[in-house]
Every structure is written in structure tokens, then in C-alpha cells.
Design a protein around this motif. Structure first.
Motif, short mmCIF file in Angstrom:
data_model
loop_
_atom_site.label_atom_id
_atom_site.label_comp_id
_atom_site.label_asym_id
_atom_site.label_seq_id
_atom_site.Cartn_x
_atom_site.Cartn_y
_atom_site.Cartn_z
N LEU A 75 27.90 45.80 46.24
CA LEU A 75 28.19 45.18 44.94
C LEU A 75 29.64 45.43 44.53
N VAL A 76 30.13 46.65 44.75
CA VAL A 76 31.52 46.97 44.42
C VAL A 76 32.45 46.08 45.25
N GLU A 77 32.18 45.94 46.54
CA GLU A 77 33.01 45.10 47.39
C GLU A 77 32.96 43.64 46.93
N GLU A 78 31.76 43.17 46.59
CA GLU A 78 31.58 41.78 46.16
C GLU A 78 32.34 41.48 44.86
N HIS A 79 32.38 42.44 43.96
CA HIS A 79 32.98 42.23 42.64
C HIS A 79 34.33 42.94 42.48
N LYS A 80 34.92 43.32 43.59
CA LYS A 80 36.17 44.10 43.56
C LYS A 80 37.25 43.45 42.70
N GLN A 81 37.46 42.16 42.85
CA GLN A 81 38.52 41.49 42.10
C GLN A 81 38.28 41.58 40.59
#
Length: 78
Positions: A60-66
Motif C-alpha cells: 500500500l505504501v508503494e502504491e500510494h507513495k506519490q
């Protein structure tokens, strides 16, 4: 304690006292809390999450990093 994002049971937050540290996010669910560095994404601390759930949270962190980075920079005005 600004909340940048909510996904399912997770709140993605940071603390105003976090300024001066590298970009990161705290992920909270109930009494569990984990801290992730954002660049690159990696687990910094874990308090209460089991490994399988941490793997899901990492995705989830990687997916929403931006979005998380934009929230950080907007709040801390950097």
C-alpha cells in the motif's frame, strides 16, 4: 497528527515533530503502528503488526507513495 490517506482499516499519518527527518509515513491500525521510509520504501519500525500484514502494508505504501510524498511536502512546506 495529519492523516494523509485512509485505506481500509489503515490511517497513513505523520507527526508535526517529524520535520527534519527523511520523508516517511506512520501507518496505524488500532494500537499497531509502523513507520516506513518513503525514498526508497522500507520499514523503519514496527510496533504490533505481524509480518504478513506488514507485507500488505508495504504494498500500500508503494502504491500510494506519490500521494504520501505530496502530503509530506505540502505539510512541511519543503
Amino acid at each position: 497528527m495529519p492523516t494523509i490517506l485512509r485505506v481500509g482499516p489503515y490511517s497513513f499519518i505523520f507527526f508535526s515533530s517529524d520535520q527534519g527527518e527523511p520523508t516517511h509515513i506512520h501507518v496505524k491500525r488500532d494500537q499497531q503502528l509502523a513507520k516506513f521510509w518513503l525514498d526508497p520504501v522500507s520499514l523503519a519500525k514496527n510496533r504490533g503488526f505481524k509480518q504478513q500484514e506488514l507485507n500488505s502494508i508495504t504494498k500500500l505504501v508503494e502504491e500510494h507513495k506519490q500521494t504520501l510524498l505530496e502530503g509530506w511536502y505540502d505539510y512541511f512546506d519543503t
